[in-house]
Structures are given as C-alpha cells and as structure tokens.
Design a protein around this motif. Structure first.
Motif, short mmCIF file in Angstrom:
data_model
loop_
_atom_site.label_atom_id
_atom_site.label_comp_id
_atom_site.label_asym_id
_atom_site.label_seq_id
_atom_site.Cartn_x
_atom_site.Cartn_y
_atom_site.Cartn_z
N LYS A 376 0.65 -1.22 -0.17
CA LYS A 376 -0.07 0.01 -0.04
C LYS A 376 0.82 1.23 0.11
CE LYS A 376 -4.60 -0.78 1.93
NZ LYS A 376 -5.44 -0.73 3.07
N THR A 377 1.92 1.29 0.99
CA THR A 377 2.65 2.49 1.03
C THR A 377 3.47 2.57 -0.33
OG1 THR A 377 4.37 1.10 1.96
CG2 THR A 377 2.93 2.54 3.48
N ASN A 378 4.10 1.53 -0.93
CA ASN A 378 4.54 1.82 -2.39
C ASN A 378 3.75 2.26 -3.26
OD1 ASN A 378 7.08 0.66 -1.39
ND2 ASN A 378 6.87 -1.36 -1.82
N ASN A 379 2.54 1.89 -3.31
CA ASN A 379 1.47 2.24 -4.42
C ASN A 379 1.48 3.83 -4.01
OD1 ASN A 379 1.48 -0.10 -5.71
ND2 ASN A 379 -0.26 -0.85 -4.52
N LEU A 380 1.45 4.01 -2.93
CA LEU A 380 1.02 5.67 -2.48
C LEU A 380 2.03 6.60 -2.79
CD1 LEU A 380 -1.02 7.35 -1.28
CD2 LEU A 380 -0.04 6.96 0.95
N LEU A 381 3.34 6.18 -2.67
CA LEU A 381 4.61 6.64 -3.05
C LEU A 381 4.61 6.79 -4.52
CD1 LEU A 381 7.15 5.35 -0.63
CD2 LEU A 381 6.23 7.63 -0.77
N LYS A 382 4.42 5.99 -5.41
CA LYS A 382 4.38 5.87 -6.69
C LYS A 382 3.36 6.93 -7.22
CE LYS A 382 6.16 1.26 -7.95
NZ LYS A 382 5.96 -0.10 -8.41
N THR A 383 2.25 7.02 -6.69
CA THR A 383 1.15 7.84 -7.43
C THR A 383 1.69 9.46 -6.87
OG1 THR A 383 0.12 7.76 -4.83
CG2 THR A 383 -0.71 6.38 -7.16
N LYS A 384 2.20 9.56 -5.84
CA LYS A 384 2.73 10.92 -5.60
C LYS A 384 3.82 11.20 -6.67
CE LYS A 384 0.27 11.95 -1.80
NZ LYS A 384 -0.71 12.99 -1.72
N LEU A 385 4.69 10.32 -6.76
CA LEU A 385 5.67 10.68 -7.34
C LEU A 385 5.47 10.98 -9.17
CD1 LEU A 385 9.04 10.92 -7.81
CD2 LEU A 385 8.98 8.40 -8.31
N ILE A 386 4.37 10.36 -9.44
CA ILE A 386 3.82 10.62 -10.76
C ILE A 386 3.25 11.98 -10.92
CG2 ILE A 386 2.02 9.83 -12.52
CD1 ILE A 386 3.05 6.86 -11.47
N GLU A 387 2.47 12.35 -9.80
CA GLU A 387 1.74 13.51 -9.81
C GLU A 387 2.78 14.43 -9.84
OE1 GLU A 387 -0.73 13.52 -6.73
OE2 GLU A 387 -2.21 12.04 -7.21
N PHE A 388 3.84 14.46 -9.06
CA PHE A 388 5.00 15.41 -9.00
C PHE A 388 5.45 15.64 -10.38
CE2 PHE A 388 9.42 16.38 -8.30
CZ PHE A 388 9.40 17.66 -7.79
N GLN A 389 5.95 14.52 -11.02
CA GLN A 389 6.57 14.56 -12.37
C GLN A 389 5.60 14.99 -13.62
OE1 GLN A 389 7.86 10.72 -12.84
NE2 GLN A 389 9.77 10.65 -11.53
N ASN A 390 4.53 14.87 -13.23
CA ASN A 390 3.40 15.33 -14.41
C ASN A 390 3.12 16.90 -14.28
OD1 ASN A 390 2.95 12.79 -15.39
ND2 ASN A 390 1.36 12.36 -14.22
N LYS A 391 3.38 17.37 -12.90
CA LYS A 391 3.37 18.66 -13.16
C LYS A 391 4.35 19.46 -13.35
CE LYS A 391 0.60 18.93 -8.60
NZ LYS A 391 0.36 19.14 -7.19
N ASN A 392 5.66 18.82 -13.41
CA ASN A 392 6.94 19.63 -13.83
C ASN A 392 6.88 19.34 -15.30
OD1 ASN A 392 8.02 19.83 -11.09
ND2 ASN A 392 9.18 18.10 -11.13
N THR A 393 6.65 18.43 -15.84
CA THR A 393 6.54 18.48 -17.40
C THR A 393 5.63 19.31 -17.73
OG1 THR A 393 5.00 16.45 -17.08
CG2 THR A 393 7.33 15.85 -17.50
N MET A 394 4.26 19.58 -17.20
CA MET A 394 3.47 20.51 -17.76
C MET A 394 4.16 21.95 -17.76
SD MET A 394 0.81 19.08 -18.56
CE MET A 394 -0.63 20.32 -18.60
#
Length: 394
Positions: A376-394
């Motif tokens: 659960k914690t791994n999946n939560l960390l992955k989602t946070k990381l993806i949201e952060f990277q998508n914001k940077n790419t935008m």
C-alpha cells in the motif's frame, strides 16, 4: 579620572591630526620632492589677488602656488572655464561646485591618481575640453587616453587634440583587452609562485633523503600539490601590490611610449613568466626523478547530500537517444496485494505436531499483513511521484 579622559582625548586628536596631515597636499608634495613654501588655496587666491573673470568667461589662476581647490564665492561658481596650469594640485578637490564648467586646464601640476581624477571629472556633466600635460598621471597609467574617454563621455578635446571617432569606438575594447591581459598575467604569476613553492618543498625532501637514504617520501599527485600551493599563494600574496609593482616596472622601461605599447608590454611579461614556469617545472621533474616518491591515492570526490540528487529521474520526457517516453498514468500501477492470499495458507498440509502448524500459520498471517501494508505504501509513493513529475513536465 577627568585628567585621564582629557589626556586620552588630546592624544586621539593628535593622532587624527597627524593622519590628516599625511593625506594633505603638502605631505604629497614633500614626498614628490617639491617645496611647500607659499602654498595657497583657490579661494584665498581669488579673494586676495582680486582675480577677474575674462571675456571668455574663464578664471585665470595660473602659476599661483595653489595646492587645493576649495569653496569659492558664488560669483565665481558659474564660470565656463578655469585655467589652473603651473600650480601644485594633487587632486581636483571641490571642483564639482563649477556646475557649468566646459573647459579645465591642469597642465604641469602633480596629479597622479587616475581613479580620483575620473571620479571628480564625472561630476562635471558638460565638460568638453581638458589639458593634463606634464602631470604624473599621464605617465603612470596604462591606456590613459582610452580610460579618460571611456570615463568622461562628454569630452571632445584632450591636451589640445580633438578626439576622433575611432578613438571613441576603440576606447572600451582597449580597456577590456587590457583587463583580460592583466587577468592572464595574474593567473600566470600565481602559477609560477605555486611551482616555486612545490620546488622548495621537494628540495627539503631531497635534503632529508640525502641524510637518511632509507626514508620513504609519500607525496600527493602533481595536480593536487599545485592546487594546494595556489591556495597558500592566494592567502600570502597581495595581488594588487604585485599589479602596481609590475605596472611601474613596465612604465620605467625605455622606448615603450609609442601607440599600443601597453598591450605589447603585458604580452611580453606573460611570455617571460611562462618561460620561468617551464624552467621551474623541469627542476621539479628532476627532483621527482631523484626522490622516486610513493604517490598517495587520489581522494574520491565527496558525494553531495542534496536531497534533490536522491530523486529518481523523470519517467516522462525525452531519453538520451532522443525518443519520447509515454506519459505514466495511475492505471499502469499494479493493484495492491489482496487479503485472499491468507486462505491459501489454511490449505497447507498438517504437520506432525499441531503446535508447530499453529505457529507457522500465525507467522504467515503476520508476514502477509506486513507485506500488504508495504504494498500500500509503495503504491501511494508511486502515485505521489507520478503526480509530481507530471506537474513538472507541464
């Protein structure tokens, strides 16, 4: 206590007075070997000699033994020109009071500081003509005319000669070239001092080895020794003093007063220092061959503890080959581990002892619970990381 405080204040006043006298025009004239008898100020000359302004709106005060430009009466402050030739001026003092000044004549004075001269002349916004012949500042300054043109943009005539368009355009480039040559010269000088420092250090090692032939010499690599020596040189040597001394020596040379002699002198000085560096390096190599030292290992570079360096590279964007990656979405992440896996543990074959099977079942349940939490914690960390990277790419 009153006597002590009064004596202390008296000593302090004496010190301040002696310091001000050291910076006074009289003391500067004494250092230059000129007599200080009958030294006068501009206001004194104007009032006592009753100097009249000419038809050209100029104030003629030549050859009056003036050592300082002080405040004059209001009637004299709106003149268009002032003739101060053949006096004993070391600086321009309160020249900014002449706000309408267009011409100033300062030939055969004792002005020697270019920095103070430019700061005083910049205050005269409408200045068009200046005469500085016979002053030490002309002999003691590299690219004097270019610095004067670049420092006082309103000037049109210097020492009775009109400034050409080429001189206006070349002034800044010549100053920039001189600055670059000085930087190169200072770098080469620091390099030479570093090599001399290393040579002296190796000579002590060689003398110790002659006394004790079984001595082992552990040395750092050549580049490390040069870097350390440069740091020591920068802490010990005053670069500004070296620059002033080198400038004086180059000025004192004969036959170097033609146009562009400054750049030639700097280039020759750089070449001579490079020759000294190669000679010192050959002596260092000779000593190293004699010593045969054991080289210390090169220290590893320190790993930066910046938290941004620990972040994994972005999953979206361009790769090293130039191809674009697909944007990562939450749907690509595998689902968390289900609790149904516990049922499979119940179907395990029974062991000989019921106690051991019960313990095994409990351990498997706890292990699966912990694994579920970690997933659960791994999946939560992955989602946070993806949201952060998508914001940077935008």
């Amino acid at each position: 206590p009153k006597m002590e405080t009064s004596s202390y204040l008296l000593q302090k006043k004496k010190k301040l007075l002696s310091a001000s006298l050291r910076r006074s025009p009289r003391s500067i004239l004494k250092k230059q070997g000129k007599s200080t008898s009958r030294c006068r100020k501009l206001c004194e000359v104007v009032v006592q000699d009753r100097v009249h302004i000419t038809k050209e709106d100029e104030l003629p005060v030549q050859d009056k033994q003036i050592v300082e430009i002080d405040r004059v009466p209001q009637a004299y402050q709106e003149i268009a020109g002032i003739l101060l030739g053949k006096n004993r001026l070391t600086d321009l003092g309160d020249v900014r009071q002449f706000c309408h000044l267009k011409k100033i004549s300062l030939e055969e004075n004792s002005i020697s500081d270019m920095k103070n001269l430019l700061s005083s002349l910049r205050a005269l916004k409408g200045l068009e003509e200046i005469n500085l012949e016979g002053n030490p500042v002309m002999r003691n300054t590299f690219n004097f005319k270019s610095k004067l043109i670049a420092g006082v943009k309103s000037l049109k005539i210097i020492n009775g000669k009109k400034i050409s368009k080429e001189e206006y355009s070349e002034a800044d480039t010549r100053i920039q070239k001189e600055k670059e040559l000085w930087e190169e010269l200072v770098d080469e000088y620091i390099n030479l001092c570093a090599h001399k420092h290393i040579f002296a250090k190796l000579q002590t090692h060689a003398n110790l080895q002659r006394i004790n032939p079984n001595r082992t010499n552990k040395l750092a690599t050549m580049q490390v020794m040069i870097d350390n020596a440069k740091k020591e040189v920068l802490n010990q040597v005053n670069i500004r003093d070296y620059q002033i001394r080198a400038e004086r020596k180059m000025i004192e040379r004969e036959g170097m007063q033609e146009e562009g002699w400054e750049e030639k002198a700097l280039a020759d000085k750089i070449i001579s220092i490079e020759g000294k560096i190669t000679q010192t390096r050959n002596n260092i190599d000779r000593l190293l061959a004699e010593l045969k030292p054991e080289w210390e290992p090169i220290p590893k570079p320190e790993v930066s503890r910046n938290p941004t360096s620990c972040v994994s590279p972005p999953l979206s964007g361009r790769t090293a080959s130039g191809t674009t990656k697909k944007k990562v979405t939450i749907s690509n992440i595998p689902p968390p581990i289900s609790r149904s896996s516990r049922a499979s543990s119940k179907n395990t074959p029974k062991s000989k002892s019921a106690c051991t099977t019960r313990m095994v079942n409990e351990l498997t349940h706890t292990f699966q619970d912990e694994e579920h939490k970690i997933g659960k914690t791994n999946n939560l960390l992955k989602t946070k990381l993806i949201e952060f990277q998508n914001k940077n790419t935008m």
